[in-house]
Scaffold this motif. Structure first.
Motif, short mmCIF file in Angstrom:
data_model
loop_
_atom_site.label_atom_id
_atom_site.label_comp_id
_atom_site.label_asym_id
_atom_site.label_seq_id
_atom_site.Cartn_x
_atom_site.Cartn_y
_atom_site.Cartn_z
N ARG A 187 27.64 -13.36 -14.82
CA ARG A 187 26.52 -14.18 -14.36
C ARG A 187 26.50 -15.52 -15.10
NH1 ARG A 187 25.49 -9.06 -13.76
NH2 ARG A 187 25.46 -8.76 -16.01
N PHE A 188 26.10 -16.56 -14.36
CA PHE A 188 26.04 -17.92 -14.89
C PHE A 188 24.65 -18.49 -14.61
CE2 PHE A 188 30.34 -16.90 -13.66
CZ PHE A 188 31.13 -17.37 -14.70
N ASP A 189 24.15 -19.28 -15.53
CA ASP A 189 22.82 -19.88 -15.38
C ASP A 189 22.91 -21.37 -15.71
OD1 ASP A 189 20.13 -20.15 -14.95
OD2 ASP A 189 19.51 -19.18 -16.82
N PRO A 190 23.54 -22.16 -14.83
CA PRO A 190 23.79 -23.58 -15.15
C PRO A 190 22.52 -24.42 -15.24
CG PRO A 190 24.42 -23.08 -12.90
CD PRO A 190 24.14 -21.77 -13.55
N VAL A 191 21.47 -24.03 -14.50
CA VAL A 191 20.21 -24.78 -14.54
C VAL A 191 19.08 -23.78 -14.75
CG1 VAL A 191 18.70 -26.45 -13.37
CG2 VAL A 191 21.19 -26.49 -12.96
N THR A 198 22.85 -21.32 -5.02
CA THR A 198 24.03 -20.93 -4.24
C THR A 198 25.21 -21.80 -4.67
OG1 THR A 198 23.35 -22.43 -2.46
CG2 THR A 198 22.79 -20.09 -2.20
N VAL A 199 26.41 -21.42 -4.25
CA VAL A 199 27.61 -22.18 -4.61
C VAL A 199 28.57 -22.26 -3.43
CG1 VAL A 199 27.59 -21.77 -7.10
CG2 VAL A 199 28.64 -20.08 -5.58
N ALA A 209 30.62 -26.43 -6.18
CA ALA A 209 29.36 -27.11 -5.94
C ALA A 209 28.22 -26.11 -6.09
CB ALA A 209 29.33 -27.74 -4.56
N HIS A 210 27.14 -26.56 -6.68
CA HIS A 210 25.98 -25.70 -6.96
C HIS A 210 24.75 -26.35 -6.33
CE1 HIS A 210 22.89 -24.32 -10.21
NE2 HIS A 210 22.85 -23.52 -9.17
N TYR A 221 22.09 -30.90 -5.96
CA TYR A 221 23.46 -30.40 -5.89
C TYR A 221 24.21 -30.93 -7.10
CZ TYR A 221 22.32 -29.97 -0.87
OH TYR A 221 21.71 -29.69 0.34
N SER A 222 24.99 -30.09 -7.74
CA SER A 222 25.86 -30.52 -8.83
C SER A 222 27.28 -30.06 -8.54
CB SER A 222 25.39 -29.95 -10.17
OG SER A 222 24.15 -30.52 -10.56
N LEU A 223 28.24 -30.87 -8.96
CA LEU A 223 29.64 -30.59 -8.75
C LEU A 223 30.32 -30.42 -10.10
CD1 LEU A 223 31.95 -30.43 -6.59
CD2 LEU A 223 32.33 -32.87 -7.04
N TYR A 224 31.11 -29.35 -10.25
CA TYR A 224 31.77 -29.03 -11.52
C TYR A 224 33.25 -28.76 -11.29
CZ TYR A 224 26.96 -27.85 -12.99
OH TYR A 224 25.61 -27.87 -13.25
N ASP A 225 34.03 -28.96 -12.33
CA ASP A 225 35.38 -28.43 -12.37
C ASP A 225 35.27 -26.91 -12.44
OD1 ASP A 225 38.39 -28.65 -13.06
OD2 ASP A 225 37.55 -27.42 -14.68
N LEU A 226 36.01 -26.20 -11.59
CA LEU A 226 35.85 -24.75 -11.49
C LEU A 226 36.21 -24.05 -12.79
CD1 LEU A 226 35.24 -22.22 -9.80
CD2 LEU A 226 37.61 -22.30 -8.97
#
Length: 356
Positions: A187-191, A198-199, A209-210, A221-226
């Motif tokens: 599990r991840f909790d970026p915000v 959702t992603v 994308a989150h 929406y946020s975009l990250y390196d996977l």
């Protein structure tokens, strides 16, 4: 499956090979309003031309459940299609002592993942309990299987529909039932504190994308390196606020490739008591620049317009041949039913593949 014939270069092929013209020069009217706020530095890339007519891939195939398609994503390495539905009412899963209604499944956020091959045949399924609504998923190929990215830790909203408060990563395991607190799930909790998480995965650039809501009101929406996201470092390449043009319509999914975020919105056709259609398509696909939060293009989609019911459900990027990653397809998913009395849902998929 629909294939293009070879021979003379089509308009699509010619435009794909044009390198010196700007995107605006290749498309007639381009919407440059409705910008959200943004903070980004994403390398420039080609984008899908949303004026390109959609082509049919599958029309009205059956999935594992009788309920509507929620979203889908591709394993381009193994040529698999993963679809998401809410679990149908009346189904008793292993470990359960009674049947649950569809409403109870909605509130709990219980999902079914169906794996299909690229001929449309079901080749696997698994169930997720307490995960969310299935608005969007991502796929990360691994050997001859894949890790799936979904929402998890569902929390019911005011409509008693469960939506994810965190992000999950887990390996697809055919025939299993997985709880949201299972050790199989990372599990991840970026915000922290956000909801409706959702992603979606960019299979070309290995990004994720989150989409999430903060303070119960603002969609971002946020975009990250996977790889960085997977390691638990949540340093966004880009963050944008959802443009206001998407505030009113019913949101139905999103995906990302390169410099652009793509969203889907709209509702199903309506009918009178005799089954006569009383509304027209309000399904729109929108492209948004990650660097500015600006709506670049917004187009009405009539893909699958002859389907009965026809509800837009999900976007995803397919790479038909991984040896040629510059050729990509933007897929739109549609749920339908045969009539007012034959309501078991079927899924259809249409794509655009003109990059400019």
């Amino acid at each position: 499956m629909k294939r293009e014939t070879s021979g003379q270069l089509s308009r699509r092929q010619i435009l794909q090979r044009v390198g010196g013209l700007t995107a605006a020069a290749l498309v007639g009217s381009v919407a440059l309003t409705q910008a959200g706020t943004a903070s980004a530095a994403v390398a420039s890339s080609k984008r899908f031309d949303l004026t390109d007519p959609s082509e049919e891939w599958f029309r009205e195939i059956l999935l594992n459940e009788t309920r509507i398609l929620q979203s889908f994503a591709f394993d381009n390495t193994n040529k698999h299609l993963y679809t998401v539905q809410l679990v149908q009412g009346g189904r008793i899963l292993p470990g359960e002592t009674r049947a649950y209604t569809g409403t109870e499944r909605d509130t709990s956020g219980d999902l079914c993942i169906t794996r299909l091959d690229w001929q449309g045949y079901i080749i696997g399924r698994m169930y997720l309990k307490g995960f969310g609504h299935g608005v969007s998923i991502g796929v990360e190929p691994s050997g001859n299987s894949a890790y799936l990215w979904t929402e998890t830790n569902a929390l019911a909203d005011s409509n008693n529909d469960g939506y994810g408060t965190k992000i999950a990563r887990f390996k697809f395991a055919n025939g299993t039932v997985v709880q949201s607190d299972s050790q199989q799930v990372t599990r991840f909790d970026p915000v922290p504190g956000s909801d409706h998480n959702t992603v979606a995965v960019d299979p070309v650039n290995n990004r994720i994308a989150h989409r999430y809501r903060v303070n119960g009101t603002t969609w971002k929406y946020s975009l990250y390196d996977l790889a960085t996201f997977k390691a638990g470092t949540f340093t966004a390449l880009a963050t944008i606020t959802q443009p206001s043009v998407l505030t009113g319509p019913t949101f139905q999914g999103y995906t990302t490739m390169g410099q652009y975020l793509y969203t889907l919105d709209g509702t199903a056709y309506t009918y009178d008591s005799n089954g006569n259609q009383t509304s027209t398509s309000n399904t729109y696909v929108t492209s948004i620049d990650w660097n500015t939060g600006t709506v670049f293009e917004r187009r009405l989609s009539n893909a699958g317009q002859s389907l009965f019911y026809r509800e837009p459900e999900g976007l995803a990027v397919q790479i038909p041949d991984t040896s040629t990653p510059t050729v990509a397809r933007l897929f739109l998913g549609l749920g339908s039913e045969e009539s007012l009395t034959q309501t078991d849902k079927k899924a259809s998929f249409y794509y655009k593949d003109l990059l400019v």
